[in-house]
Design an enzyme around this catalytic site. Structure first.
Site, short mmCIF file in Angstrom:
data_model
loop_
_atom_site.label_atom_id
_atom_site.label_comp_id
_atom_site.label_asym_id
_atom_site.label_seq_id
_atom_site.Cartn_x
_atom_site.Cartn_y
_atom_site.Cartn_z
N ASP A 1 0.86 -1.21 0.00
CA ASP A 1 0.00 0.00 0.00
C ASP A 1 0.89 1.24 0.00
O ASP A 1 0.71 2.17 -0.81
CB ASP A 1 -0.88 -0.04 1.26
CG ASP A 1 -2.06 0.92 1.20
OD1 ASP A 1 -2.76 1.05 2.22
OD2 ASP A 1 -2.27 1.54 0.14
N GLY B 1 1.41 -10.20 4.59
CA GLY B 1 2.44 -9.34 5.19
C GLY B 1 1.98 -8.89 6.56
O GLY B 1 1.82 -9.70 7.49
N TYR C 1 -0.81 -8.28 7.67
CA TYR C 1 -2.01 -8.96 8.17
C TYR C 1 -1.78 -10.40 8.60
O TYR C 1 -2.71 -11.10 8.99
CB TYR C 1 -3.14 -8.84 7.15
CG TYR C 1 -3.85 -7.49 7.14
CD1 TYR C 1 -3.50 -6.48 8.04
CD2 TYR C 1 -4.87 -7.23 6.24
CE1 TYR C 1 -4.13 -5.26 8.03
CE2 TYR C 1 -5.53 -6.00 6.22
CZ TYR C 1 -5.15 -5.02 7.14
OH TYR C 1 -5.79 -3.79 7.13
N1 APR Z 1 5.59 -5.35 -4.46
C1 APR Z 1 5.07 -6.59 -4.29
N2 APR Z 1 4.79 -7.12 -3.08
C2 APR Z 1 5.08 -6.35 -2.00
C3 APR Z 1 5.62 -5.05 -2.10
C4 APR Z 1 5.88 -4.56 -3.39
N3 APR Z 1 6.39 -3.33 -3.60
N4 APR Z 1 5.77 -4.56 -0.82
C5 APR Z 1 5.35 -5.53 0.01
N5 APR Z 1 4.94 -6.62 -0.67
C6 APR Z 1 4.43 -7.90 -0.20
C7 APR Z 1 4.75 -8.26 1.24
O1 APR Z 1 6.06 -8.80 1.34
C8 APR Z 1 3.67 -9.32 1.49
O2 APR Z 1 4.10 -10.58 1.00
O3 APR Z 1 3.02 -7.85 -0.25
C9 APR Z 1 2.50 -8.84 0.63
C10 APR Z 1 1.36 -8.20 1.42
O4 APR Z 1 1.94 -7.49 2.50
P1 APR Z 1 1.34 -6.08 3.03
O5 APR Z 1 1.67 -5.02 2.05
O6 APR Z 1 1.80 -5.93 4.44
O7 APR Z 1 -0.24 -6.27 2.97
P2 APR Z 1 -1.20 -7.05 3.98
O8 APR Z 1 -0.53 -8.17 4.67
O9 APR Z 1 -2.43 -7.34 3.16
O10 APR Z 1 -1.54 -5.96 5.10
C11 APR Z 1 -2.33 -4.85 4.70
O11 APR Z 1 -0.76 -3.31 5.58
O12 APR Z 1 0.26 -1.72 4.34
C12 APR Z 1 -0.75 -1.94 5.21
O13 APR Z 1 -2.40 -0.32 4.60
C13 APR Z 1 -2.09 -1.70 4.57
O14 APR Z 1 -3.26 -1.87 6.65
C14 APR Z 1 -2.97 -2.55 5.43
C15 APR Z 1 -2.10 -3.77 5.71
#
Ligand code: APR
Length: 177
Positions: free
Chosen positions: A33, A127, A129
């Protein structure tokens, strides 16, 4: 509809639409995000605010999806979806697995409505979550495969974009299953 694994940074993925693992506020966060908003620029947040003002005054519910411009990203659209946080108890796990599946299903339905022919997904919920990666990848691949009949004529490619080796192995294993 082809399913692919392309490890890397989803903000650089050249797909018509990239999916953001957002939170319900749609106002940004960390992880993917944060990366999407940082690299995509302020237009994305401006359109997220508009979504909050119009369609989602109380926030985007978990399992739903909504699209904005992709701003400066190579993609044309960002499809924001809100994954579930991981839960261990069987009852909650069952409900939340369905919510995670809904993120993929609803994102693809939004992509079809947009006219996006290729869609890139991060490992939603795996990630911050806390969803175990192998299970998150399994649900992702199984859900997308289950939709071939419904969206297969409109979407040519679905790209899973793992961000590290463990995630890549998980998605490749899920595709081989
Ligand atoms: N490109 C691809 N994948 C990525 C990137 C990127 N630039 N950055 C992180 N990831 C991966 C992480 O390593 C993980 O495997 O995306 C996956 C999802 O991780 P998160 O971004 O933490 O998302 P999530 O687990 O769904 O948590 C969502 O995190 O960022 C906040 O606002 C968001 O509150 C929400 C929560």
């Amino acid at each position: 509809m082809e399913l692919q694994v392309q490890p890397g940074d989803i903000t650089r993925t050249a797909a018509d639409a990239v999916v953001n693992a957002a939170n319900s506020t749609l106002l940004g966060g960390g992880g993917v995000d944060g990366a999407i908003h940082r690299r995509g620029g302020p237009e994305i947040l401006a359109e997220c605010r508009e979504l909050r003002r119009t369609d989602y005054p109380d926030g985007l519910p978990a399992g739903r999806a909504a699209a904005t411009t992709a701003g400066r990203l190579p993609a044309r659209w960002v499809i924001h979806t809100v994954g579930p946080t991981y839960a261990k108890t069987p009852e909650k796990y069952r409900q939340k697995s369905e919510t995670l599946a809904s993120c993929y299903r609803e994102s693809l339905r939004v992509a079809v409505r947009l006219g996006a022919r290729s869609v890139a997904f991060p490992a939603i919920s795996a990630g911050i979550y806390g969803w175990p990666m192998a299970d998150a990848a399994r649900i992702a691949v199984e859900t997308v495969r289950s939709l071939v009949g419904e969206v297969g004529d409109d979407i040519d490619r679905v790209i899973f974009v793992p961000f590290d080796d463990a995630a890549e192995q998980a998605f490749r294993a899920a595709l081989d299953a």
